[in-house]
Write a protein that holds these residues in place. Structure first.
Motif, PDB file in Angstrom:
ATOM      1  N   ALA A  85      81.339  84.880  74.871  1.00 26.01           N
ATOM      2  CA  ALA A  85      82.669  84.261  74.825  1.00 26.01           C
ATOM      3  C   ALA A  85      82.759  83.268  73.674  1.00 26.01           C
ATOM      4  CB  ALA A  85      82.975  83.572  76.156  1.00 26.01           C
ATOM      5  N   TRP A  86      81.710  82.463  73.494  1.00 27.31           N
ATOM      6  CA  TRP A  86      81.705  81.515  72.376  1.00 27.31           C
ATOM      7  C   TRP A  86      81.795  82.264  71.042  1.00 27.31           C
ATOM      8  CZ3 TRP A  86      81.994  76.455  71.072  1.00 27.31           C
ATOM      9  CH2 TRP A  86      81.640  76.131  69.753  1.00 27.31           C
ATOM     10  N   TYR A  87      80.978  83.288  70.893  1.00 23.36           N
ATOM     11  CA  TYR A  87      80.921  84.040  69.641  1.00 23.36           C
ATOM     12  C   TYR A  87      82.274  84.666  69.307  1.00 23.36           C
ATOM     13  CZ  TYR A  87      79.007  87.161  66.051  1.00 23.36           C
ATOM     14  OH  TYR A  87      78.744  87.806  64.862  1.00 23.36           O
ATOM     15  N   ALA A  88      82.946  85.184  70.325  1.00 25.99           N
ATOM     16  CA  ALA A  88      84.233  85.857  70.109  1.00 25.99           C
ATOM     17  C   ALA A  88      85.297  84.902  69.573  1.00 25.99           C
ATOM     18  CB  ALA A  88      84.718  86.483  71.421  1.00 25.99           C
ATOM     19  N   HIS A  89      85.208  83.621  69.931  1.00 24.31           N
ATOM     20  CA  HIS A  89      86.245  82.653  69.539  1.00 24.31           C
ATOM     21  C   HIS A  89      85.766  81.648  68.502  1.00 24.31           C
ATOM     22  CE1 HIS A  89      87.523  84.066  73.592  1.00 24.31           C
ATOM     23  NE2 HIS A  89      88.666  84.178  72.947  1.00 24.31           N
ATOM     24  N   GLU A  90      84.523  81.803  68.064  1.00 23.37           N
ATOM     25  CA  GLU A  90      83.932  80.798  67.178  1.00 23.37           C
ATOM     26  C   GLU A  90      84.695  80.625  65.856  1.00 23.37           C
ATOM     27  OE1 GLU A  90      79.399  80.218  66.436  1.00 23.37           O
ATOM     28  OE2 GLU A  90      80.185  81.415  64.760  1.00 23.37           O
ATOM     29  N   ALA A  91      85.075  81.724  65.224  1.00 21.25           N
ATOM     30  CA  ALA A  91      85.760  81.632  63.927  1.00 21.25           C
ATOM     31  C   ALA A  91      87.072  80.873  64.049  1.00 21.25           C
ATOM     32  CB  ALA A  91      85.992  83.027  63.352  1.00 21.25           C
ATOM     33  N   ALA A  92      87.845  81.169  65.090  1.00 27.21           N
ATOM     34  CA  ALA A  92      89.117  80.464  65.297  1.00 27.21           C
ATOM     35  C   ALA A  92      88.868  79.001  65.633  1.00 27.21           C
ATOM     36  CB  ALA A  92      89.910  81.139  66.422  1.00 27.21           C
ATOM     37  N   TRP A  93      87.832  78.738  66.422  1.00 26.07           N
ATOM     38  CA  TRP A  93      87.497  77.359  66.778  1.00 26.07           C
ATOM     39  C   TRP A  93      87.113  76.541  65.547  1.00 26.07           C
ATOM     40  CZ3 TRP A  93      82.627  75.206  65.989  1.00 26.07           C
ATOM     41  CH2 TRP A  93      82.469  73.900  66.483  1.00 26.07           C
ATOM     42  N   ALA A  94      86.339  77.144  64.642  1.00 24.48           N
ATOM     43  CA  ALA A  94      85.834  76.428  63.467  1.00 24.48           C
ATOM     44  C   ALA A  94      86.867  76.268  62.358  1.00 24.48           C
ATOM     45  CB  ALA A  94      84.607  77.158  62.913  1.00 24.48           C
ATOM     46  N   LYS A  95      87.919  77.073  62.375  1.00 24.09           N
ATOM     47  CA  LYS A  95      88.896  77.086  61.276  1.00 24.09           C
ATOM     48  C   LYS A  95      89.487  75.719  60.942  1.00 24.09           C
ATOM     49  CE  LYS A  95      92.730  79.806  59.501  1.00 24.09           C
ATOM     50  NZ  LYS A  95      93.693  80.889  59.777  1.00 24.09           N
ATOM     51  N   PRO A  96      89.853  74.890  61.920  1.00 18.83           N
ATOM     52  CA  PRO A  96      90.422  73.575  61.573  1.00 18.83           C
ATOM     53  C   PRO A  96      89.461  72.672  60.791  1.00 18.83           C
ATOM     54  CG  PRO A  96      90.888  74.114  63.856  1.00 18.83           C
ATOM     55  CD  PRO A  96      89.912  75.143  63.367  1.00 18.83           C
ATOM     56  N   PHE A  97      88.159  72.916  60.883  1.00 16.67           N
ATOM     57  CA  PHE A  97      87.194  72.082  60.165  1.00 16.67           C
ATOM     58  C   PHE A  97      87.001  72.540  58.718  1.00 16.67           C
ATOM     59  CE2 PHE A  97      85.890  71.700  64.652  1.00 16.67           C
ATOM     60  CZ  PHE A  97      86.060  70.342  64.801  1.00 16.67           C
ATOM     61  N   GLY A  98      87.480  73.742  58.401  1.00 19.80           N
ATOM     62  CA  GLY A  98      87.423  74.249  57.035  1.00 19.80           C
ATOM     63  C   GLY A  98      86.043  74.146  56.412  1.00 19.80           C
ATOM     64  N   ARG A  99      86.001  73.574  55.207  1.00 16.62           N
ATOM     65  CA  ARG A  99      84.747  73.466  54.453  1.00 16.62           C
ATOM     66  C   ARG A  99      83.809  72.396  55.005  1.00 16.62           C
ATOM     67  NH1 ARG A  99      85.426  69.047  51.009  1.00 16.62           N
ATOM     68  NH2 ARG A  99      87.557  68.281  50.912  1.00 16.62           N
ATOM     69  N   HIS A 100      84.244  71.694  56.033  1.00 21.12           N
ATOM     70  CA  HIS A 100      83.425  70.614  56.595  1.00 21.12           C
ATOM     71  C   HIS A 100      82.477  71.095  57.694  1.00 21.12           C
ATOM     72  CE1 HIS A 100      85.540  67.525  54.347  1.00 21.12           C
ATOM     73  NE2 HIS A 100      86.673  68.112  54.689  1.00 21.12           N
ATOM     74  N   ILE A 101      82.419  72.408  57.909  1.00 22.23           N
ATOM     75  CA  ILE A 101      81.479  72.917  58.917  1.00 22.23           C
ATOM     76  C   ILE A 101      80.767  74.162  58.398  1.00 22.23           C
ATOM     77  CG2 ILE A 101      83.158  74.394  60.119  1.00 22.23           C
ATOM     78  CD1 ILE A 101      81.787  73.467  62.755  1.00 22.23           C
ATOM     79  N   GLU A 102      79.482  74.222  58.649  1.00 21.92           N
ATOM     80  CA  GLU A 102      78.670  75.389  58.306  1.00 21.92           C
ATOM     81  C   GLU A 102      77.910  75.792  59.565  1.00 21.92           C
ATOM     82  OE1 GLU A 102      76.190  74.412  54.989  1.00 21.92           O
ATOM     83  OE2 GLU A 102      77.894  74.122  53.623  1.00 21.92           O
ATOM     84  N   ILE A 103      78.019  77.067  59.933  1.00 23.06           N
ATOM     85  CA  ILE A 103      77.433  77.542  61.186  1.00 23.06           C
ATOM     86  C   ILE A 103      76.309  78.534  60.906  1.00 23.06           C
ATOM     87  CG2 ILE A 103      77.895  78.801  63.331  1.00 23.06           C
ATOM     88  CD1 ILE A 103      80.780  77.727  63.166  1.00 23.06           C
ATOM     89  N   ARG A 104      75.213  78.340  61.612  1.00 19.29           N
ATOM     90  CA  ARG A 104      74.077  79.262  61.500  1.00 19.29           C
ATOM     91  C   ARG A 104      73.717  79.724  62.906  1.00 19.29           C
ATOM     92  NH1 ARG A 104      67.996  77.790  59.439  1.00 19.29           N
ATOM     93  NH2 ARG A 104      67.195  79.893  59.497  1.00 19.29           N
ATOM     94  N   HIS A 105      73.622  81.027  63.088  1.00 20.52           N
ATOM     95  CA  HIS A 105      73.308  81.590  64.398  1.00 20.52           C
ATOM     96  C   HIS A 105      71.810  81.819  64.578  1.00 20.52           C
ATOM     97  CE1 HIS A 105      77.605  83.099  64.007  1.00 20.52           C
ATOM     98  NE2 HIS A 105      77.624  82.244  64.997  1.00 20.52           N
TER      99      HIS A 105
END
Length: 199
Positions: free
Chosen positions: A61-81
């Protein structure tokens, strides 16, 4: 007197930071968690390590919505799985991921596994679905051979040990210092509090 005052202020600061961040003490996974929490508005970029399971619903569930969740942070967030293996979880998806990673197809296979409908409580169905996926990626022989491979068993044991250090499902670690749960609202508040700016 000054030493007592400093000690009291330090205790209050740490308690307030822990309350603000909603983080959790834990043995190190990717870093030292002794600091408990990051100071407010102290980091320019949130480096987020996300620990996921291929068959557990909260991770999917987290993975499915992660991109939309992270979008407001723009270039200020980098995610590594990172992918881990829990007790009772079928090891078939993890074996395929490790085989794919060795063949240079790790990210593509991991993305497909996270989106593939599998039943966490049905290891036979999971094995069939994973074997089919291995064939699609041209990895079927390597996947089949991995079943009794001592090197693969060692890798599975290592990802199992990592799971033992995690406290949440999924687990998020911010800048190798803070560990907290993969709850979208809580995670957003923590990251906003730690970032210098989100603009």
């Amino acid at each position: 007197m000054m030493t007592t005052l400093r000690s009291t202020l330090l205790s209050l600061t740490l308690a307030a930071a822990a309350g603000l961040a909603g983080c959790h003490r834990s043995p190190p996974v990717t870093g030292d968690f002794a600091g408990i929490a990051l100071p407010q508005h102290s980091i320019p970029v949130a480096h987020l390590d996300v620990y996921l399971h291929f068959t557990w619903q909260p991770s999917r569930a987290w993975y499915a919505h992660e991109a939309a969740w992270a979008k407001p942070f723009g270039r200020h967030i980098e995610i590594r799985h990172h992918f881990v293996l829990g007790a009772g979880e079928s090891d078939a998806p993890m074996r395929l991921y490790l085989v794919a990673k060795a063949a240079g197809k790790g990210e593509e296979v991991a993305d497909t596994l996270m989106r593939m409908p599998v039943a966490a409580n049905d290891p036979d169905e999971t094995l069939v679905a994973t074997a089919y996926l291995a064939s699609r990626f041209g990895l079927r022989k390597a996947f089949d051979d991995s079943t009794d491979d001592p090197a693969m068993r060692a890798q599975l044991a290592a990802v199992g040990q990592t799971q033992q250090q995690l406290q949440f499902e999924p687990t998020l670690i911010l800048n190798k210092q803070m560990m907290f749960a993969g709850d979208a609202k809580n995670a957003s508040e923590i990251i906003r509090s730690a970032l210098i700016s989100t603009r």
